[in-house]
Structure formats: structure tokens, C-alpha cells
Design a protein around this motif. Sequence first.
Motif, PDB file in Angstrom:
ATOM      1  N   THR A  63       0.829  -1.206   0.000  1.00 34.64           N
ATOM      2  CA  THR A  63       0.000   0.000   0.000  1.00 34.64           C
ATOM      3  C   THR A  63       0.865   1.257   0.000  1.00 34.64           C
ATOM      4  N   GLY A  64       0.386   2.292  -0.666  1.00 33.94           N
ATOM      5  CA  GLY A  64       1.088   3.587  -0.624  1.00 33.94           C
ATOM      6  C   GLY A  64       2.292   3.704  -1.524  1.00 33.94           C
ATOM      7  N   VAL A  65       2.411   2.836  -2.560  1.00 34.24           N
ATOM      8  CA  VAL A  65       3.570   2.976  -3.458  1.00 34.24           C
ATOM      9  C   VAL A  65       3.198   3.583  -4.803  1.00 34.24           C
ATOM     10  N   GLY A  66       1.889   3.829  -5.025  1.00 39.42           N
ATOM     11  CA  GLY A  66       1.530   4.558  -6.246  1.00 39.42           C
ATOM     12  C   GLY A  66       0.621   3.840  -7.222  1.00 39.42           C
ATOM     13  N   LYS A  67       0.055   2.677  -6.833  1.00 35.48           N
ATOM     14  CA  LYS A  67      -0.807   1.941  -7.782  1.00 35.48           C
ATOM     15  C   LYS A  67      -2.047   2.767  -8.131  1.00 35.48           C
ATOM     16  N   THR A  68      -2.761   3.202  -7.106  1.00 36.60           N
ATOM     17  CA  THR A  68      -3.997   3.959  -7.353  1.00 36.60           C
ATOM     18  C   THR A  68      -3.671   5.324  -7.936  1.00 36.60           C
ATOM     19  N   GLU A  69      -2.520   5.874  -7.530  1.00 43.84           N
ATOM     20  CA  GLU A  69      -2.130   7.203  -8.038  1.00 43.84           C
ATOM     21  C   GLU A  69      -1.905   7.155  -9.550  1.00 43.84           C
ATOM     22  N   ILE A  70      -1.319   6.055 -10.030  1.00 42.94           N
ATOM     23  CA  ILE A  70      -1.107   5.906 -11.485  1.00 42.94           C
ATOM     24  C   ILE A  70      -2.464   5.944 -12.184  1.00 42.94           C
ATOM     25  N   ALA A  71      -3.445   5.248 -11.589  1.00 40.35           N
ATOM     26  CA  ALA A  71      -4.790   5.223 -12.191  1.00 40.35           C
ATOM     27  C   ALA A  71      -5.411   6.611 -12.178  1.00 40.35           C
ATOM     28  N   VAL A 365       3.124  -6.660 -13.103  1.00 39.42           N
ATOM     29  CA  VAL A 365       4.091  -5.614 -12.771  1.00 39.42           C
ATOM     30  C   VAL A 365       4.218  -5.556 -11.258  1.00 39.42           C
ATOM     31  N   GLU A 366       5.447  -5.668 -10.765  1.00 35.96           N
ATOM     32  CA  GLU A 366       5.653  -5.534  -9.317  1.00 35.96           C
ATOM     33  C   GLU A 366       6.161  -4.136  -9.031  1.00 35.96           C
ATOM     34  N   LEU A 367       5.490  -3.447  -8.116  1.00 37.43           N
ATOM     35  CA  LEU A 367       5.948  -2.105  -7.742  1.00 37.43           C
ATOM     36  C   LEU A 367       6.883  -2.232  -6.551  1.00 37.43           C
ATOM     37  N   GLU A 368       7.981  -1.461  -6.597  1.00 37.43           N
ATOM     38  CA  GLU A 368       9.005  -1.613  -5.559  1.00 37.43           C
ATOM     39  C   GLU A 368       8.589  -0.900  -4.278  1.00 37.43           C
ATOM     40  N   ASN A 369       9.197  -1.366  -3.171  1.00 36.33           N
ATOM     41  CA  ASN A 369       9.049  -0.646  -1.908  1.00 36.33           C
ATOM     42  C   ASN A 369       9.774   0.682  -2.017  1.00 36.33           C
ATOM     43  N   LEU A 370       9.340   1.653  -1.241  1.00 32.78           N
ATOM     44  CA  LEU A 370       9.973   2.971  -1.312  1.00 32.78           C
ATOM     45  C   LEU A 370      11.166   3.022  -0.360  1.00 32.78           C
ATOM     46  N   ASP A 371      12.295   3.528  -0.854  1.00 36.23           N
ATOM     47  CA  ASP A 371      13.457   3.673   0.030  1.00 36.23           C
ATOM     48  C   ASP A 371      13.638   5.146   0.415  1.00 36.23           C
ATOM     49  N   ARG A 372      14.701   5.409   1.155  1.00 35.54           N
ATOM     50  CA  ARG A 372      14.894   6.754   1.694  1.00 35.54           C
ATOM     51  C   ARG A 372      15.016   7.808   0.586  1.00 35.54           C
ATOM     52  N   ASP A 373      15.775   7.464  -0.479  1.00 33.90           N
ATOM     53  CA  ASP A 373      15.961   8.437  -1.573  1.00 33.90           C
ATOM     54  C   ASP A 373      14.639   8.751  -2.268  1.00 33.90           C
ATOM     55  N   THR A 374      13.789   7.715  -2.396  1.00 32.99           N
ATOM     56  CA  THR A 374      12.482   7.933  -3.040  1.00 32.99           C
ATOM     57  C   THR A 374      11.636   8.878  -2.197  1.00 32.99           C
ATOM     58  N   PHE A 375      11.663   8.664  -0.876  1.00 29.65           N
ATOM     59  CA  PHE A 375      10.909   9.565   0.014  1.00 29.65           C
ATOM     60  C   PHE A 375      11.392  11.008  -0.144  1.00 29.65           C
ATOM     61  N   LEU A 376      12.698  11.157  -0.279  1.00 23.14           N
ATOM     62  CA  LEU A 376      13.288  12.499  -0.427  1.00 23.14           C
ATOM     63  C   LEU A 376      12.737  13.169  -1.684  1.00 23.14           C
ATOM     64  N   LYS A 377      12.663  12.376  -2.778  1.00 15.34           N
ATOM     65  CA  LYS A 377      12.151  12.932  -4.040  1.00 15.34           C
ATOM     66  C   LYS A 377      10.656  13.233  -3.940  1.00 15.34           C
ATOM     67  N   ILE A 378       9.908  12.330  -3.273  1.00 16.24           N
ATOM     68  CA  ILE A 378       8.458  12.528  -3.153  1.00 16.24           C
ATOM     69  C   ILE A 378       8.168  13.839  -2.422  1.00 16.24           C
ATOM     70  N   LEU A 379       9.022  14.164  -1.452  1.00 14.51           N
ATOM     71  CA  LEU A 379       8.795  15.397  -0.669  1.00 14.51           C
ATOM     72  C   LEU A 379       9.028  16.650  -1.490  1.00 14.51           C
ATOM     73  N   THR A 380       9.880  16.574  -2.506  1.00 10.99           N
ATOM     74  CA  THR A 380      10.298  17.824  -3.157  1.00 10.99           C
ATOM     75  C   THR A 380      10.002  17.917  -4.655  1.00 10.99           C
ATOM     76  N   ILE A 381      10.079  16.782  -5.404  1.00  7.29           N
ATOM     77  CA  ILE A 381      10.064  16.896  -6.873  1.00  7.29           C
ATOM     78  C   ILE A 381       8.690  17.059  -7.513  1.00  7.29           C
ATOM     79  N   PRO A 382       7.677  16.216  -7.179  1.00  7.30           N
ATOM     80  CA  PRO A 382       6.426  16.276  -7.956  1.00  7.30           C
ATOM     81  C   PRO A 382       5.770  17.655  -7.942  1.00  7.30           C
TER      82      PRO A 382
END
Length: 478
Positions: A63-71, A365-382
Amino acid sequence: MANKLYQMTPKEIVGELDKYIIGQDEAKKSVAIALRNRYRRSLLSEEMQEEITPKNILMMGPTGVGKTEIARRLAKLMDAPFVKVEATKFTEVGYVGRDVDSMVRDLVEASIRITKQSQLDEKYAIADELVEERIIEAIIPGKKKSAPQQNTSKNPFDFLLNSGGYQSQKQQYEQQQKLEEPEEKQDVQLAREQVRQQLRQGLLEDQFIEIQVTEAPKNNTLDLNGEGMGIAIGNIFGDMMPQKKKTKKVRVKDARKILREEEAQNMIDMDQVEEDALRNAEQNGIIFIDEIDKIASGSSYRSGADVSREGVQRDILPIVEGSVVNTKHGPVKTDHILFIGAGAFHTAKPTDLIPELQGRFPIRVELENLDRDTFLKILTIPENALLKQHKALLETEGVEIEFTDSAIEEIATMAFLMNEQTENIGARRLHTILEKLLEDISFNIPDMEEEKLVIDEDYVKEKFMEKIHPEDIDRYIL
């Protein structure tokens, strides 16, 4: 129907999704290819088009890795009919829940809305001209002519045959009108031209006028099976009755919106809209089935709710395989609708679905778990990054907040550790941490003197350390 999304290359589709979703390149790539194949198929001959069916996609990931968000993002991007349903809403028919066919009916409704809107957009330019005339007429009405005195003869045949004194009165009245009309017409025309100029300059936007609008009939629907397939009782005799008009007093700017919509509606052919919409739903429709793992039976021992779960799978199967579903706008073939299934699959596995259903979702399609760098990007990039959202909310009250780089890194580290040590709830963990972090600031904002606040690493650590011991931190945050 031309569709902007299908004309984008797979790389462009992924580029659009990248603005809002970090990582998950495999999932984005699969979705982009599936959509591009739709476009490629539309260029083939009709015989070939019939043969090529869409390759359905199954997304797996916590949960929370972006499946529904993609939709959600796909739905916003596209003009094609798109509907998102939760598999948990359907349970075996006769148990509780909705009938599985309702997902196709929802798709048809979405398609009609899109098709109708695109036709309305084409008609707005013509409607605008008609609206201008109606507004001018409401501001400067033509002089009302008093009708001639009708013959009060008791004989009804006199009245019907326009005989007796009435005919001669009518002729006199018409001759009189012919003499008066030219001058009156000229005055009204001049006044209306002035009003037209003022309208175009935007000087009359707040003036109140009275307009006549068609009253929508009250729709008393007799719903036969609870799925929108009912009979609208009010409409059975609706077409025989004259349309009711009602007078509204509104500002010119509001009148323009109301009349524009009404005029455009009158110009579109609803039969054509329905025909195009059904074709669009069949050829371009996408149904996103969320929480598909919740209808998978996790063990070989089946009882109670598990029986119902397998029933849902059996009900969904014919729709995914291709069948005809009756809707109130006509029958719809589901052979060429693209289905995207998504689920966390942390207790059940894709192999727990019945084999026929597994076979209908060939692309995994398997969605990956979020790591620290991904969290960093989620906070600032989108474009809708969480930090931007919180900053914008606090700026509405005149307080500017700034996060130092080290604070952002600390938030990302904390989110990652929380997910590792306790339940993994993906990017939603960031919501929890940021809400807790800014709780006091949000609460005290109306009484604060400072106009700028800087949130640094120490503030983040202190916020989560002062009430609890370091080893309990994972229990404290959701």
C-alpha cells in the motif's frame, strides 16, 4: 474519437506520469505500452481490430507505493472513458454488495459525459452568439403590442372561424401596427446596439436581468434492480407535454453561463452522443479494479466469506473475458475494454486467484518498496509535492515556512525507518510525519508574530523525541 493520450508516445506518457509519481518505472512503462497499443490497433483494418484484444495488467505492490495514483493520473490525462472500482464493493450477487455489471454501466456513464462535453465544446461558439442576443433582448425588450379586443360573441363558431366583428378588428390592428412599426423598430435597434457594445466591453456584468429558462422535469425513477437500469416515470409522458419555462432574476455574468449551457444542449443530438459514447466505451474504455487481492482466497480451506470471494472472481471473469452487458443506453461488448487490476497481495498471492482470472491478466508488474531516496524525491520533486502543499496552506495565513535540506533528509529517513520497523504504509507515512511536525505551528498560527519560520533537523528530531524515548519512536508514529 481523437484522443490526445493515445497519440502520445510511450515516453511522453511516462513523462506526464513522472510529474506526479516518483519511481515505479516498470508500472508506468507497462501502462504506457498498453495505451500505445490501443492507438496502434485503431490504425488497423476492421477485421484485424476485432482480432486484437488488449493485454490486461496486474499491478502488485504494498500500500502507498503509487498503484492507485497511477490510475488517478491516467484518468486526469485522458479523454477516454475511465472508471475505477474497488473489487471489495462486489460480493457474490445475492449476498451483499453491488452487481459486477455495474462497473461497465459506470464506464458507459463516464463515456457519455466525455462525449457530450466534447460535442458541447464544439457548439459553444455558436451558442455564445445566441446568448448575446437573448441577454440584449432581456435588457431592451421589444415594445409589447396590445392585442385587439376579442369578439365577445357567445357563438363558439364565430370565434373559431374568425368571423363576425373579430376579423375586421384584427385587420384594423394589423394596419395600425404597420404604420407604427418602422419608427419603433429603429429606436429599439439603436438601443440594442449600444447595449451590445457595453456587453462586449464588460460593463454590464453585474446588472440584474430576468431570463426565461426551461425547467428540468423532476426525474422520478423506478429503479428495477438497484443498478440504474430503471424506468424514469416522469419521462414516459415527458415528450408529450410542453416544456415548462420559468423566470429567473440573475446577474448578466451568471445568465451568460446558464443560457450558454441551455443553447448548447439544444443543439446537440443526444442519439448521436449515445451512439458515439457506446462505441468509445467499447473501443477505448479502461476499467481499473483496485483491491483485487481482497477477493483472492488465501488458503485452500474455504468457508464463510471465502466462498463469497471466489463468487466475485467468477462474476468478474466473464466481463474480463468479454461478454455483452446491458445498460440503459444499449448493450456494450467488453471484449476490447482494457482492465488494470491492482492489489497489495501481502496476505494473498496472485496465484490465489482462480486460474482463469489469472490468465486474463497476462502482464504482471511488481511495484518496488519505497526507500529513503524515493521519500526524499516525493517530498520535493512532484508538481503536487507534500512540502509545497503544506507551504501553500500556511502562506494563506501570511506565514512562510522553509525546510532546510537536512530537515527534509531527516523526515525521509524517519519515514523509511518507520516503514521498516512497523507496518509498511508507503508514502502515506510522510503525511503522518508532516502533520505531526507542523501540528503546533498550524494550531498557533493566528497568534504568531513571526512571518518566516525555518524548520531544521534539530526541530524535527526534537519534535519526535521530547515526548518519548528513542526506542519507542516507532510506536508513537502511526
